[in-house]
Design a protein around this motif. Sequence first.
Motif, PDB file in Angstrom:
ATOM      1  N   VAL A 165       0.791  -1.260  -0.236  1.00  0.00           N
ATOM      2  CA  VAL A 165       0.028  -0.045  -0.036  1.00  0.00           C
ATOM      3  C   VAL A 165       0.773   1.123  -0.067  1.00  0.00           C
ATOM      4  N   ALA A 166       1.997   1.123   0.750  1.00  0.00           N
ATOM      5  CA  ALA A 166       2.878   2.507   0.782  1.00  0.00           C
ATOM      6  C   ALA A 166       3.312   2.743  -0.460  1.00  0.00           C
ATOM      7  N   LEU A 167       3.870   1.491  -1.214  1.00  0.00           N
ATOM      8  CA  LEU A 167       4.574   1.792  -2.475  1.00  0.00           C
ATOM      9  C   LEU A 167       3.567   2.296  -3.510  1.00  0.00           C
ATOM     10  N   GLY A 168       2.399   1.851  -3.363  1.00  0.00           N
ATOM     11  CA  GLY A 168       1.467   2.370  -4.457  1.00  0.00           C
ATOM     12  C   GLY A 168       0.619   3.613  -4.083  1.00  0.00           C
ATOM     13  N   GLY A 169       1.210   4.079  -2.847  1.00  0.00           N
ATOM     14  CA  GLY A 169       0.283   5.384  -2.548  1.00  0.00           C
ATOM     15  C   GLY A 169       1.058   6.520  -3.451  1.00  0.00           C
ATOM     16  N   ALA A 170       0.290   7.758  -3.274  1.00  0.00           N
ATOM     17  CA  ALA A 170       0.761   9.041  -4.066  1.00  0.00           C
ATOM     18  C   ALA A 170       1.135   8.714  -5.486  1.00  0.00           C
ATOM     19  N   GLY A 171       0.169   7.854  -5.985  1.00  0.00           N
ATOM     20  CA  GLY A 171       0.366   7.928  -7.607  1.00  0.00           C
ATOM     21  C   GLY A 171       1.655   7.023  -8.081  1.00  0.00           C
ATOM     22  N   LEU A 172       2.248   6.183  -7.078  1.00  0.00           N
ATOM     23  CA  LEU A 172       3.408   5.599  -7.552  1.00  0.00           C
ATOM     24  C   LEU A 172       3.363   4.225  -8.045  1.00  0.00           C
ATOM     25  N   SER A 173       1.968   3.521  -7.987  1.00  0.00           N
ATOM     26  CA  SER A 173       1.838   1.944  -8.339  1.00  0.00           C
ATOM     27  C   SER A 173       2.435   1.815  -9.696  1.00  0.00           C
ATOM     28  N   GLU A 174       2.476   2.566 -10.412  1.00  0.00           N
ATOM     29  CA  GLU A 174       3.175   2.157 -11.864  1.00  0.00           C
ATOM     30  C   GLU A 174       4.507   2.216 -11.967  1.00  0.00           C
ATOM     31  N   TRP A 175       5.205   3.406 -11.033  1.00  0.00           N
ATOM     32  CA  TRP A 175       6.777   3.285 -10.909  1.00  0.00           C
ATOM     33  C   TRP A 175       7.121   2.138 -10.104  1.00  0.00           C
ATOM     34  N   TYR A 176       6.477   1.606  -9.127  1.00  0.00           N
ATOM     35  CA  TYR A 176       6.842   0.301  -8.505  1.00  0.00           C
ATOM     36  C   TYR A 176       6.642  -0.947  -9.026  1.00  0.00           C
ATOM     37  N   ALA A 177       5.850  -0.898 -10.112  1.00  0.00           N
ATOM     38  CA  ALA A 177       5.328  -2.342 -10.637  1.00  0.00           C
ATOM     39  C   ALA A 177       6.376  -3.197 -11.094  1.00  0.00           C
ATOM     40  N   PRO A 178       7.562  -2.619 -11.626  1.00  0.00           N
ATOM     41  CA  PRO A 178       8.542  -3.392 -11.957  1.00  0.00           C
ATOM     42  C   PRO A 178       9.389  -3.925 -10.887  1.00  0.00           C
ATOM     43  N   GLU A 179       9.474  -3.683  -9.778  1.00  0.00           N
ATOM     44  CA  GLU A 179      10.423  -3.778  -8.646  1.00  0.00           C
ATOM     45  C   GLU A 179      10.866  -5.190  -8.695  1.00  0.00           C
ATOM     46  N   GLN A 180      12.156  -5.581  -8.648  1.00  0.00           N
ATOM     47  CA  GLN A 180      12.657  -6.739  -8.560  1.00  0.00           C
ATOM     48  C   GLN A 180      13.625  -6.992  -7.716  1.00  0.00           C
ATOM     49  N   ILE A 181      14.272  -5.898  -6.828  1.00  0.00           N
ATOM     50  CA  ILE A 181      15.488  -6.041  -6.194  1.00  0.00           C
ATOM     51  C   ILE A 181      15.071  -5.989  -4.579  1.00  0.00           C
ATOM     52  N   PHE A 182      14.084  -5.428  -3.910  1.00  0.00           N
ATOM     53  CA  PHE A 182      13.564  -5.720  -2.716  1.00  0.00           C
ATOM     54  C   PHE A 182      12.708  -7.037  -2.874  1.00  0.00           C
ATOM     55  N   LYS A 183      12.162  -7.246  -3.906  1.00  0.00           N
ATOM     56  CA  LYS A 183      11.314  -8.640  -3.990  1.00  0.00           C
ATOM     57  C   LYS A 183      10.187  -8.632  -3.121  1.00  0.00           C
ATOM     58  N   LEU A 184       9.493  -7.659  -2.893  1.00  0.00           N
ATOM     59  CA  LEU A 184       8.196  -7.727  -2.233  1.00  0.00           C
ATOM     60  C   LEU A 184       7.342  -9.192  -2.451  1.00  0.00           C
ATOM     61  N   LYS A 185       6.994  -9.243  -3.879  1.00  0.00           N
ATOM     62  CA  LYS A 185       6.026 -10.377  -4.263  1.00  0.00           C
ATOM     63  C   LYS A 185       6.653 -11.632  -3.812  1.00  0.00           C
ATOM     64  N   GLU A 186       8.027 -11.936  -3.848  1.00  0.00           N
ATOM     65  CA  GLU A 186       8.788 -12.998  -3.499  1.00  0.00           C
ATOM     66  C   GLU A 186       8.488 -13.346  -1.883  1.00  0.00           C
ATOM     67  N   THR A 187       8.616 -12.183  -1.050  1.00  0.00           N
ATOM     68  CA  THR A 187       8.256 -12.233   0.530  1.00  0.00           C
ATOM     69  C   THR A 187       6.694 -12.718   0.601  1.00  0.00           C
ATOM     70  N   GLN A 188       5.980 -11.845  -0.049  1.00  0.00           N
ATOM     71  CA  GLN A 188       4.392 -11.984   0.096  1.00  0.00           C
ATOM     72  C   GLN A 188       4.277 -13.519  -0.317  1.00  0.00           C
ATOM     73  N   GLY A 189       4.912 -14.184  -1.524  1.00  0.00           N
ATOM     74  CA  GLY A 189       4.664 -15.611  -1.689  1.00  0.00           C
ATOM     75  C   GLY A 189       5.083 -16.532  -0.467  1.00  0.00           C
ATOM     76  N   MET A 190       6.233 -16.391  -0.039  1.00  0.00           N
ATOM     77  CA  MET A 190       6.631 -16.971   1.036  1.00  0.00           C
ATOM     78  C   MET A 190       5.802 -17.208   2.181  1.00  0.00           C
ATOM     79  N   ILE A 191       4.932 -15.936   2.381  1.00  0.00           N
ATOM     80  CA  ILE A 191       4.221 -15.993   3.433  1.00  0.00           C
ATOM     81  C   ILE A 191       3.020 -16.728   3.392  1.00  0.00           C
ATOM     82  N   GLU A 192       2.498 -16.664   2.087  1.00  0.00           N
ATOM     83  CA  GLU A 192       1.362 -17.435   1.644  1.00  0.00           C
ATOM     84  C   GLU A 192       1.551 -18.951   1.900  1.00  0.00           C
ATOM     85  N   ARG A 193       2.571 -19.176   1.372  1.00  0.00           N
ATOM     86  CA  ARG A 193       2.907 -20.786   1.280  1.00  0.00           C
ATOM     87  C   ARG A 193       3.114 -21.267   2.639  1.00  0.00           C
TER      88      ARG A 193
END
Length: 666
Positions: free
Chosen positions: A624-652
């Motif tokens: 939510v923080a990354l997508g706030g203030a109109g920056l969702s498109e800017w952060y969409a390709p994020e690959q180094i912090f790997k938030l999606k990978e972290t979220q996937g690990m939590i879900e598993r």
Amino acid sequence: MNQAVILTLAMSAALAAAEPLQLPPGVAVVVDPAEAGPVLRAVEDLQRDLQWVLDAPSPRLDRLPKDATTPVIVVRREGAGTEAHSVVVRGNHVVLQGADVRGTIYAIYSFSDRFLDVPPWWFWADWKPSRRATIEVPRDTNLHWPAPQVAWRAWFPNDTDLLTPWIQKDYAAHWNLLAETMLRLKLNMVDIGELSEQGVRKVAIPRERGLALTTTHMAPFGASLRNWEKFWNARGKKPAPTLSLANVEALEQFWEAHIRLILREKLEMLWMIGFRGDGDKGFYKTFPDAPPDAAGRARIVGEMMRRQVALLKRVTGDKHPLMRAVFYDECSDYLAAGLLQPPEEPSLIWNFVNARRDHFPAADIRQCRVPSHRMVGYYFNAQFTETGSHLADGEGPWKMEQNYRLVRQSGSNMVFSVINSGNTREFPLTLSAHAQMMWDFDAYDSNKFVEEFCQRYWGTVCGPQVAQLYRDYFAAYWQQRRPDLPGFQRQFIFQDLRLARAARELMRGPIDGKPPLDDRDIGYYRIVPADNGVESKIDAVIVGCSIAAERFQTVADRCAALAPRLPEQSRNFFNQSLRQQSAFMAAACRCTVAAAQAAKVVDNPEAYRRWMCEAKAAAHDMEVALGGAGLSEWYAPEQIFKLKETQGMIERRLKGMIPKNQSNKP
């Protein structure tokens, strides 16, 4: 003429002199059509800025109008001092004057900032200058900037998982915006990383905008060994020559081709010399015939540097080409141990680098007292891949200033500085501080700078409050161990990439027999439990990150309360930088705490699931923080912090997929 008339005329003349010069809509910009291309390109930006403010196009004239009473803006080259520039009113002319090409460009952007209200970060801030009927310039305007103290002030956009996709959407326009930001900050060089025949497109716009270039520490003359196969295959040699120290002739052919490429492209170049591997690693990891010991490896690096210097002189015909040698990683260690002997060249800059992962002057520069005649440079990481700052500014102006003050104690003749800035948008405060510090190092003070920066963007009423929020934001970082440099504040901090990697390691459990949070013999985390009043690293994470989360959240809450009172013009800039980053860091700390707590109760499914739910909520808050203030498109390709990978690990793990090797032992 009677005395009354004389007095009236004198008073009228004095009143006219006191009244500001009025620049009307459509005010012309006078510039020699034979002026250098980079200056004419900056004039185009000035015309754009004038139209924004006055709502009318400003023509470009080749010569002054015949009517001397007509207000005009005059752009010209005149004066002495490298990159010196001024903004002066002479009669009805506003003169934007530089001693050379870049000085003239800086004069143009200084006028735009001071009188048109278009600041350096206008694009990134979504800044819109106010419309006016006229632009008022005081008659006594006489602003002068002497030559900068540090001659070469560079920006290295590195690890650009967000910046590169944005640039690719509109390559020329977006590269121009990036170059314009650099020039408005009065930087003069960009580190392009590496260069090849296939990659010359990336040098075109910096060259056209008047920026000098250099290449990174693993690409002498821009030649990266990662391109070795491609280079030789393009020349009909398949397979490529074997990378071997014995085959130095092939290496010299490789280097020479890149030197000639740079000469062909007519680039203003600070040549990088050095010897590393096919990537960001020591050469001994690439060359099978490398010596096994540090002394032998240092000797090879020194020999290769001397070969490169001789080659560069021969190909360019320049007896004293401007060069830099970057003492990074293993080369820093060699120099500190007295093993590396760089070439004795008067035009060679000894470019020291901050310590890896935690950014303070490394042992090589701290132990060194460089002779005053030797040119010194410094490489500072605002961001750092793997374990540094990436999505949130962590180092900040104060820590950066401490770095450079220590460097100046060891080498007074500092002529070069480069800041590694990642994706740009995340570091406006620190990038601006670096630019100002390098221009006037002796007068620079971080406290004063932050106050002025905040007042520039958020006004005299709210600016001081934003400045205090910035201080509290940087103070919120967890300092996972005590400093070992006397008086060096925030020497060790737990940046956002450390938080991300720690959270995932804690969820994975031991790997290859190594427990989570292991330093891997390279200071990966540098957690000292005793410095946190606990006995284990996991408990240190829980204690330290819990406190940091509370501090960041307090800053985020204060930002939310202040935001509605900020000027509308700059509110989004505040929301996209300080407010967004403090909320993101609060959530990142909470996520890592939850992962650490879960690691302690892995044998208790109910408790483990409860902590994984906490981690999931915190990861969502990061999103939510990354997508706030109109920056969702800017952060969409994020690959180094790997938030999606972290979220996937939590879900598993919430689905019961816990690694078999995970243990509840810290």
